[in-house]
Design a protein around this motif. Structure first.
Motif, PDB file in Angstrom:
ATOM      1  N   MET A   1       0.847  -1.177   0.000  1.00  0.00           N
ATOM      2  CA  MET A   1       0.000   0.000   0.000  1.00  0.00           C
ATOM      3  C   MET A   1       0.890   1.237   0.000  1.00  0.00           C
ATOM      4  N   ILE A   2       0.485   2.241  -0.759  1.00  0.00           N
ATOM      5  CA  ILE A   2       1.240   3.482  -0.806  1.00  0.00           C
ATOM      6  C   ILE A   2       0.860   4.384   0.362  1.00  0.00           C
ATOM      7  N   GLU A   3       1.712   5.341   0.667  1.00  0.00           N
ATOM      8  CA  GLU A   3       1.393   6.370   1.650  1.00  0.00           C
ATOM      9  C   GLU A   3       1.056   7.632   0.850  1.00  0.00           C
ATOM     10  N   PRO A   4      -0.230   7.963   0.710  1.00  0.00           N
ATOM     11  CA  PRO A   4      -0.650   9.037  -0.196  1.00  0.00           C
ATOM     12  C   PRO A   4       0.066  10.364   0.031  1.00  0.00           C
ATOM     13  N   PHE A   5       0.527  10.955  -1.069  1.00  0.00           N
ATOM     14  CA  PHE A   5       1.167  12.272  -1.110  1.00  0.00           C
ATOM     15  C   PHE A   5       2.473  12.333  -0.325  1.00  0.00           C
ATOM     16  N   ALA A   6       3.082  11.198  -0.017  1.00  0.00           N
ATOM     17  CA  ALA A   6       4.277  11.189   0.823  1.00  0.00           C
ATOM     18  C   ALA A   6       5.572  11.281   0.026  1.00  0.00           C
ATOM     19  N   ASN A   7       5.558  10.841  -1.224  1.00  0.00           N
ATOM     20  CA  ASN A   7       6.802  10.813  -1.986  1.00  0.00           C
ATOM     21  C   ASN A   7       6.488  10.702  -3.478  1.00  0.00           C
ATOM     22  N   ASN A   8       7.514  10.701  -4.279  1.00  0.00           N
ATOM     23  CA  ASN A   8       7.349  10.636  -5.733  1.00  0.00           C
ATOM     24  C   ASN A   8       7.801   9.302  -6.329  1.00  0.00           C
ATOM     25  N   HIS A   9       7.888   8.267  -5.549  1.00  0.00           N
ATOM     26  CA  HIS A   9       8.423   7.033  -6.099  1.00  0.00           C
ATOM     27  C   HIS A   9       7.568   5.784  -5.822  1.00  0.00           C
ATOM     28  N   GLN A  10       6.494   5.880  -5.088  1.00  0.00           N
ATOM     29  CA  GLN A  10       5.692   4.691  -4.807  1.00  0.00           C
ATOM     30  C   GLN A  10       4.623   4.498  -5.877  1.00  0.00           C
ATOM     31  N   ILE A  26      -2.019  12.190  -6.930  1.00  0.00           N
ATOM     32  CA  ILE A  26      -2.038  10.741  -7.106  1.00  0.00           C
ATOM     33  C   ILE A  26      -2.647  10.486  -8.472  1.00  0.00           C
ATOM     34  N   ILE A  27      -1.979   9.685  -9.284  1.00  0.00           N
ATOM     35  CA  ILE A  27      -2.435   9.394 -10.637  1.00  0.00           C
ATOM     36  C   ILE A  27      -2.961   7.965 -10.658  1.00  0.00           C
ATOM     37  N   ILE A  28      -4.195   7.805 -11.152  1.00  0.00           N
ATOM     38  CA  ILE A  28      -4.820   6.487 -11.222  1.00  0.00           C
ATOM     39  C   ILE A  28      -5.260   6.250 -12.658  1.00  0.00           C
ATOM     40  N   TYR A  29      -4.838   5.124 -13.236  1.00  0.00           N
ATOM     41  CA  TYR A  29      -5.264   4.801 -14.594  1.00  0.00           C
ATOM     42  C   TYR A  29      -5.353   3.286 -14.766  1.00  0.00           C
ATOM     43  N   GLY A  30      -6.065   2.875 -15.784  1.00  0.00           N
ATOM     44  CA  GLY A  30      -6.265   1.452 -16.044  1.00  0.00           C
ATOM     45  C   GLY A  30      -7.662   1.029 -15.662  1.00  0.00           C
ATOM     46  N   ASP A  31      -7.853  -0.262 -15.430  1.00  0.00           N
ATOM     47  CA  ASP A  31      -9.167  -0.757 -15.034  1.00  0.00           C
ATOM     48  C   ASP A  31      -9.023  -1.944 -14.097  1.00  0.00           C
ATOM     49  N   GLY A  40     -12.310 -10.739  -6.245  1.00  0.00           N
ATOM     50  CA  GLY A  40     -12.983  -9.446  -6.331  1.00  0.00           C
ATOM     51  C   GLY A  40     -13.119  -8.800  -4.967  1.00  0.00           C
ATOM     52  N   TYR A  41     -13.404  -9.606  -3.969  1.00  0.00           N
ATOM     53  CA  TYR A  41     -13.527  -9.098  -2.596  1.00  0.00           C
ATOM     54  C   TYR A  41     -12.201  -8.516  -2.125  1.00  0.00           C
ATOM     55  N   GLN A  42     -11.104  -9.219  -2.397  1.00  0.00           N
ATOM     56  CA  GLN A  42      -9.775  -8.747  -1.995  1.00  0.00           C
ATOM     57  C   GLN A  42      -9.443  -7.422  -2.698  1.00  0.00           C
ATOM     58  N   GLN A  43      -9.748  -7.330  -3.981  1.00  0.00           N
ATOM     59  CA  GLN A  43      -9.475  -6.102  -4.714  1.00  0.00           C
ATOM     60  C   GLN A  43     -10.334  -4.952  -4.199  1.00  0.00           C
ATOM     61  N   ALA A  44     -11.588  -5.227  -3.890  1.00  0.00           N
ATOM     62  CA  ALA A  44     -12.469  -4.198  -3.335  1.00  0.00           C
ATOM     63  C   ALA A  44     -11.939  -3.699  -1.988  1.00  0.00           C
ATOM     64  N   GLN A  45     -11.416  -4.616  -1.178  1.00  0.00           N
ATOM     65  CA  GLN A  45     -10.831  -4.215   0.101  1.00  0.00           C
ATOM     66  C   GLN A  45      -9.620  -3.310  -0.107  1.00  0.00           C
ATOM     67  N   GLN A  46      -8.781  -3.629  -1.092  1.00  0.00           N
ATOM     68  CA  GLN A  46      -7.610  -2.803  -1.386  1.00  0.00           C
ATOM     69  C   GLN A  46      -8.037  -1.404  -1.837  1.00  0.00           C
ATOM     70  N   LEU A  47      -9.042  -1.330  -2.707  1.00  0.00           N
ATOM     71  CA  LEU A  47      -9.547  -0.035  -3.161  1.00  0.00           C
ATOM     72  C   LEU A  47     -10.100   0.782  -2.000  1.00  0.00           C
ATOM     73  N   LYS A  49      -9.338   0.538   1.216  1.00  0.00           N
ATOM     74  CA  LYS A  49      -8.243   0.973   2.089  1.00  0.00           C
ATOM     75  C   LYS A  49      -7.498   2.144   1.460  1.00  0.00           C
ATOM     76  N   LEU A  50      -7.230   2.059   0.152  1.00  0.00           N
ATOM     77  CA  LEU A  50      -6.515   3.128  -0.540  1.00  0.00           C
ATOM     78  C   LEU A  50      -7.306   4.434  -0.498  1.00  0.00           C
ATOM     79  N   THR A  51      -8.586   4.385  -0.833  1.00  0.00           N
ATOM     80  CA  THR A  51      -9.377   5.620  -0.846  1.00  0.00           C
ATOM     81  C   THR A  51      -9.552   6.182   0.565  1.00  0.00           C
ATOM     82  N   THR A  52      -9.630   5.319   1.559  1.00  0.00           N
ATOM     83  CA  THR A  52      -9.706   5.785   2.947  1.00  0.00           C
ATOM     84  C   THR A  52      -8.432   6.531   3.331  1.00  0.00           C
ATOM     85  N   GLU A  53      -7.276   5.988   2.956  1.00  0.00           N
ATOM     86  CA  GLU A  53      -6.004   6.639   3.285  1.00  0.00           C
ATOM     87  C   GLU A  53      -5.837   7.956   2.527  1.00  0.00           C
ATOM     88  N   ILE A  54      -6.317   8.012   1.290  1.00  0.00           N
ATOM     89  CA  ILE A  54      -6.261   9.264   0.534  1.00  0.00           C
ATOM     90  C   ILE A  54      -7.124  10.325   1.215  1.00  0.00           C
TER      91      ILE A  54
END
Length: 95
Positions: A1-10, A26-31, A40-47, A49-54
């Motif tokens: 998991m990335i640390e949002p807005f913390a650096n330019n390399h993650q 934060i740049i998000i692209y793809g599908d 699908g459940y695991q991916q939804a959990q990752q999404l 967690k990511l949006t919560t941290e953002i």
């Protein structure tokens, strides 16, 4: 998991969705296909967690008093500084 807005390399990937971290954006692209199964459940959990941290990163900076003026004007300058494009017009080599 990335640390949002913390650096330019993650960066990270969820399915074919790529998330690139920078200090000013934060740049998000793809599908990503969220199938109704364990994957699908695991991916939804990752999404989630990511949006919560953002959102937490935004909340810790308390942009409520800055919106809309400072939020957009400050990031516009920073984003242009980090942009790969020079802003100059060039001749089209395909003409």
């Amino acid at each position: 998991m990335i640390e949002p807005f913390a650096n330019n390399h993650q960066s990270m990937q969820i399915g074919e969705l790529v998330i690139e971290n920078q200090e000013d954006k934060i740049i998000i692209y793809g599908d990503v296909e969220l199938t109704l199964d364990a994957s699908g459940y695991q991916q939804a959990q990752q999404l989630h967690k990511l949006t919560t941290e953002i959102m937490q990163a935004f909340q810790t900076r308390d942009f409520s008093r800055d919106i809309p003026h400072n939020l957009y004007s400050n990031n516009e300058v920073k984003s242009k500084e980090n942009d790969d494009q020079s802003g100059k017009n060039i001749d089209n080599p395909f003409l």
